[in-house]
Design an enzyme around this catalytic site. Structure first.
Site, short mmCIF file in Angstrom:
data_model
loop_
_atom_site.label_atom_id
_atom_site.label_comp_id
_atom_site.label_asym_id
_atom_site.label_seq_id
_atom_site.Cartn_x
_atom_site.Cartn_y
_atom_site.Cartn_z
N TYR A 11 0.82 -1.22 0.00
CA TYR A 11 0.00 0.00 0.00
C TYR A 11 0.86 1.28 0.00
CZ TYR A 11 -3.32 3.40 2.00
OH TYR A 11 -4.08 4.51 2.28
N LEU A 33 4.76 -10.36 -3.06
CA LEU A 33 3.34 -10.30 -3.42
C LEU A 33 2.46 -11.05 -2.42
CD1 LEU A 33 3.60 -10.64 -7.34
CD2 LEU A 33 3.53 -8.55 -5.96
N ASP A 50 11.52 -12.98 -2.23
CA ASP A 50 11.19 -12.97 -0.81
C ASP A 50 12.34 -12.41 0.01
OD1 ASP A 50 8.90 -14.83 0.82
OD2 ASP A 50 10.63 -14.03 1.94
N TYR A 140 4.22 -5.62 17.55
CA TYR A 140 4.50 -4.86 16.33
C TYR A 140 5.40 -3.66 16.65
CZ TYR A 140 3.60 -1.56 12.55
OH TYR A 140 3.75 -0.64 11.54
N LYS A 144 9.52 -2.83 15.58
CA LYS A 144 9.92 -1.60 14.86
C LYS A 144 10.93 -0.79 15.68
CE LYS A 144 7.45 -1.91 11.06
NZ LYS A 144 7.98 -1.73 9.71
#
Ligand code: UDP
Length: 327
Positions: A11, A33, A50, A140, A144
């Site tokens: 996105y 993908l 990948d 998450y 990060k």
């Protein structure tokens, strides 16, 4: 500049690739993908591969004489990260560290990283400045933040520079509606509410109505994906060796879940059925950026400065692509 964009068919990646190409950069997109879409980027730019296959990436770095890497490839679903931390640490940290080290070994001195406002956890002060305490409340955010630390250590030790952009809530679609947001399954609020307005879902669940916010629902800073894309390009241009910068990227205004629902109803002209549901694990009540640093240092500003203008572009994308990239 010769730029390798990892996860460039996703996105935010695809919107950044579009802008990089418009500016004349030589872009190679690397994407497996799994979450990205073949049709989101020009076919001649795409290498399907990948991140696990680090030798494949290494080969591309050498053959394409890559000068900079922009790294988007990550799992980015807060709730999922709490339930399946192993996947998040493996994908977002281990594979990303491999990528970073191949940059070092190949003498690639510029790296732009997709970080997140989730590094702040539940902030003590909102709007959030970059110096706010970093204490993520979900896996998450932890992955990060850990990678940001690796970037800082690399920049201190090696001839390497970086920018880490702490995204708030990416939303909207390209102004020409050629590319937009498509996740399978969709978990993000704005596309879910639009799908409900289109009759593609029976209702929207509001995850929690007892937060300490004006209407009890979570408040987020929604930032247009093209404004976010522009931030990457400005940040890349400013990277210098042995230095690193982190920037909040948000519009500096917060909207509640109910504000989003109301705005989608106004923009689409359709009623959105809602259902009150329990809180989602790992969600802080309020996340709003203070974007002064990126404005001051990079001359960035949000072209889409309110929720309505962002939702309008999302609606144009969904209207013209009712099945996303599947049609
Ligand atoms: N949300 C919700 N219902 C949904 C999806 C999301 O109430 O079906 C809420 C979620 O709890 C959060 C906000 O909407 O407060 C934005 O969530 P999203 O997943 O879009 O982005 P995140 O903040 O997790 O990056």
């Amino acid at each position: 500049m010769r730029i390798l964009v990892i996860g460039g068919a996703g996105y935010i990646g695809s919107h950044t690739v579009k802008q990089l190409l418009t500016r004349g950069h030589d872009v190679t997109v690397f994407d497996n993908l799994s979450l990205g879409h073949r049709r989101a980027v020009p076919a001649e730019r795409l290498v399907v591969g990948d991140l696990r296959d680090i030798d494949h990436i290494d080969q591309l770095m050498v053959t394409s004489r890559i000068e900079a890497v922009i790294h988007f490839a990550a799992l980015a679903n807060v709730g999922e990260s709490v339930k399946e931390p192993a996947r998040y640490y493996t994908n977002n940290l281990i594979y990303s560290l491999n990528l970073l080290d191949r940059c070092r070994r190949n003498g690639i001195g510029k790296f732009v990283f997709s970080s997140t406002c989730a590094v702040y956890g539940t902030p003590a002060v909102v709007p959030i400045v970059e110096s706010e305490k970093k204490s993520p409340i979900n896996a998450y955010g932890n992955t990060k933040l850990a990678f940001e630390m690796a970037l800082a250590d690399y920049a201190a030790a090696y001839p390497f520079g970086y920018a880490a952009l702490r995204y708030f809530n990416a939303a909207g679609a390209a102004a020409d509606a050629t590319i937009g947001e498509h996740h399978e399954p969709e978990s993000h609020l704005i596309p879910i509410v639009i799908q409900a307005a289109m009759g593609k879902r029976p209702h929207v669940e509001i995850f929690g109505n007892d937060y300490p916010t004006p209407d009890g629902t979570c408040v987020r800073d929604y930032i247009h994906v093209d404004d976010l894309a522009a931030a990457h390009i400005l940040a890349l241009d400013k990277i210098t060796p042995k230095s690193g910068q982190v920037y909040n990227v948000g519009i500096g205004r917060g909207y509640s879940v109910r504000d989003v629902i109301r705005t989608v109803e106004e923009v689409t002209g359709s009623k959105v059925p809602v259902k009150e549901a329990p809180r989602r694990v790992g969600d802080p009540a309020e996340l709003i950026a203070n974007p002064d640093k990126i404005k001051r240092e990079l001359g960035w500003s949000a072209k889409y400065a309110d929720l309505r203008s962002i939702v309008e572009t999302a609606w144009n994308w969904h209207k013209s692509h009712p099945n996303g990239y599947g049609e």
